[in-house]
Each structure stands twice: as C-alpha cells, then as structure tokens.
Write a protein that holds these residues in place. Sequence first.
Motif, PDB file in Angstrom:
ATOM      1  N   GLU A  41       0.809  -1.216   0.000  1.00  0.00           N
ATOM      2  CA  GLU A  41       0.000   0.000   0.000  1.00  0.00           C
ATOM      3  C   GLU A  41       0.848   1.275   0.000  1.00  0.00           C
ATOM      4  N   ASP A  43       0.035   5.517   0.586  1.00  0.00           N
ATOM      5  CA  ASP A  43      -0.844   6.673   0.785  1.00  0.00           C
ATOM      6  C   ASP A  43      -0.122   7.852   0.175  1.00  0.00           C
ATOM      7  N   HIS A  56       0.960   8.701   5.333  1.00  0.00           N
ATOM      8  CA  HIS A  56      -0.450   8.427   5.617  1.00  0.00           C
ATOM      9  C   HIS A  56      -1.265   9.687   5.864  1.00  0.00           C
ATOM     10  N   GLU A 145      -3.466   5.015  -2.443  1.00  0.00           N
ATOM     11  CA  GLU A 145      -4.645   5.786  -2.033  1.00  0.00           C
ATOM     12  C   GLU A 145      -4.455   7.268  -2.336  1.00  0.00           C
ATOM     13  N   LYS A 147      -5.108  10.613  -1.113  1.00  0.00           N
ATOM     14  CA  LYS A 147      -5.475  11.121   0.209  1.00  0.00           C
ATOM     15  C   LYS A 147      -6.162  12.489   0.098  1.00  0.00           C
ATOM     16  N   GLN A 182      -7.415   3.384  -4.383  1.00  0.00           N
ATOM     17  CA  GLN A 182      -8.389   3.506  -3.296  1.00  0.00           C
ATOM     18  C   GLN A 182      -8.568   4.965  -2.905  1.00  0.00           C
TER      19      GLN A 182
END
Length: 316
Positions: A41, A43, A56, A145, A147, A182
């Motif tokens: 993953e 972010d 993150h 992702e 963010k 995501q």
Amino acid sequence: MRMGLPIRPVIIAHRGASGYLPEHTLQAKALAYTMGADYLEQDVVATQDDQLVVLHDIHLDRVTDVAERFPGRDRLDGRFYVRDFSLHEIRSLRVHERMNADGSPVYPGRPPGTEEYRVHTFSEELTFIAELQVTGGRPVGIYPEIKSPAWHKEEGFDITPSFLNVLSEHGYVAHTDPVYVQCFDDQELVRVREVHNCSLKLIQLIGDNEWGEADTDYDQLCSSRGLKRLAKTVDGIGPWINHLYRLRSDRQIEDSGLVARAHEQGLAVHPFTFRSDDLPPGFGSFAELMRFAVDKLSIDGLFTDFPDLARAQANS
Ligand code: CA
C-alpha cells in the motif's frame, strides 16, 4: 512479472509491514514483500512544490521529527502540514514509529525506529517495487490511495491527475494491471472513472461518518442501494473491519451482512485493518479474526500491518 497473483484472500501490506518497521518506509515495504504480501500500500499526499510523497497523513508531526527540525512552521491548529514543506525539506526529516499527540507511541509494543528512516516520493516507491520484483522473483501488486482530494483542492492543488500520471509512467494503465486505486471520497472516484477515463481497478474505502475523512455518507453506501450505485464505478469496497459485524449484548459476534450485500453487487471486499496488537472489539486472537473474516464471511482481501501472520493464517 505480473502474472499469477492469488485470487483470495489477497494480503495487502497496510503501509508496508508496519507492525514491524515504521510505516511507509521503503524498509517496511521490502519486509512486507519478503513476508509474502500480494499488494503493497501507498498513501499519497502532495508537498508545497506539488511533489507526491508516500505518507499516511496530510500532517508530518505524528511520524517525523518535523517539530524539532522546523519549529514555528505549524499552522494555528499546532499541526505541521505536508503541504507547507518542500520535498527537499521533507527529505531531511527522520521518520519514526507513529506517536500520539502527547508523544506516546500509538503501538507501544512496536520498535520506535532508531535507524535513518526517510520519506520518499510515490514515483521512487514504484521504482523500488519494480526492482524488488526483479531481485525477489515474485510478482507483487500496488494499492495506492489518493489522500484527501477535496482538501488538496482547497489548498490549490488537484492531486488526482498527478497521481494517475505517476501510475501511467510506471506502466499501470489497464484494468488487468496489478493495482487497486483507493479513496475515501466517492465523488472523486466517479471523477477518476468518468472524467480521467481511468481503467484501473478502483476501491471505495468505507470509514465511519464521524471520522470526517470525506464528504461521503458511508451509512448510505453500505446499504444495498448504495452498493448498487457504487458498483457502477468501482470494483470493490474497503470497509472498516468494524462494519463487518455487530457485537451482541452477550458478546457474541454477528455478521452485519455487508460482505454478502457487496458480493451480490459483484464488488470485492477488502476490509482494514488486521492488527494482532490491536484487535477489534469481541475478538480474542488474530487467528479468530481471520477465521471469521476469511472462512465465515469470505472476504476477498485484507489490509494488515502483519502480512506474515495473515499469509500464514490464510494458508492454514
Ligand atoms: Ca491508506
């Protein structure tokens, strides 16, 4: 190199093997790869000079020494924002284990991070992962992702086109490529699909309305109608683990029905976050949690800080 990813459940290393090494460091990604994760993953947040870095939070203060290095550069809320620092400045920070506002560790059992851990860019991580696959000889997917896209826009930067450009520069363009994109923001995912004409697999993250992650009503999304609407845009959902069950007054665990409702709409279900040192209410062990989610609910994948434990349990 992109053949043969296992079907179910896929193990997504949440911020890397973050149960063992500071989250989102390249070391944590390499460890997750060697532990058998299927996806790593990322972010993704933008710096002051519009560079995309892997962190993150939109803040720097919980995982770096920014407060000591750049005193006075916080905003009125006392937080240090990624968006207020150049990439050059961010590269000079030291990354450590996640801390609470009072400086205490979020996960006291994890090592604090005494090595020279650093922040890197999204592009650098994708290059690193490509190299890992060459030397490791095993394919691995990525799970980036976007963010807080609405927040980035308020800050004067549309993060999504840059994010998608980095992916395409690294060869991630087709629906069959080993990548899931995501986001918590349902409207941004609609734009990704319809305005940016993105073919990649998309995952709608489902948090709790109280978190204020995005201007999205997650209770509505979890209904059959909401899931049916989502299925027009995305390939799956990434719900908070607590949405999968209810804890009855006798402490028995009861299926919430969310996984079955999502499967009815053809959506994959990849819940977050499976942690052996922070179990959701009602579960006595990591193995018990895995049995419930994988064997009983038939989830399709899971985010975990402990890819080795998840891999071992999923194979048992
Ligand atoms: Ca994430």
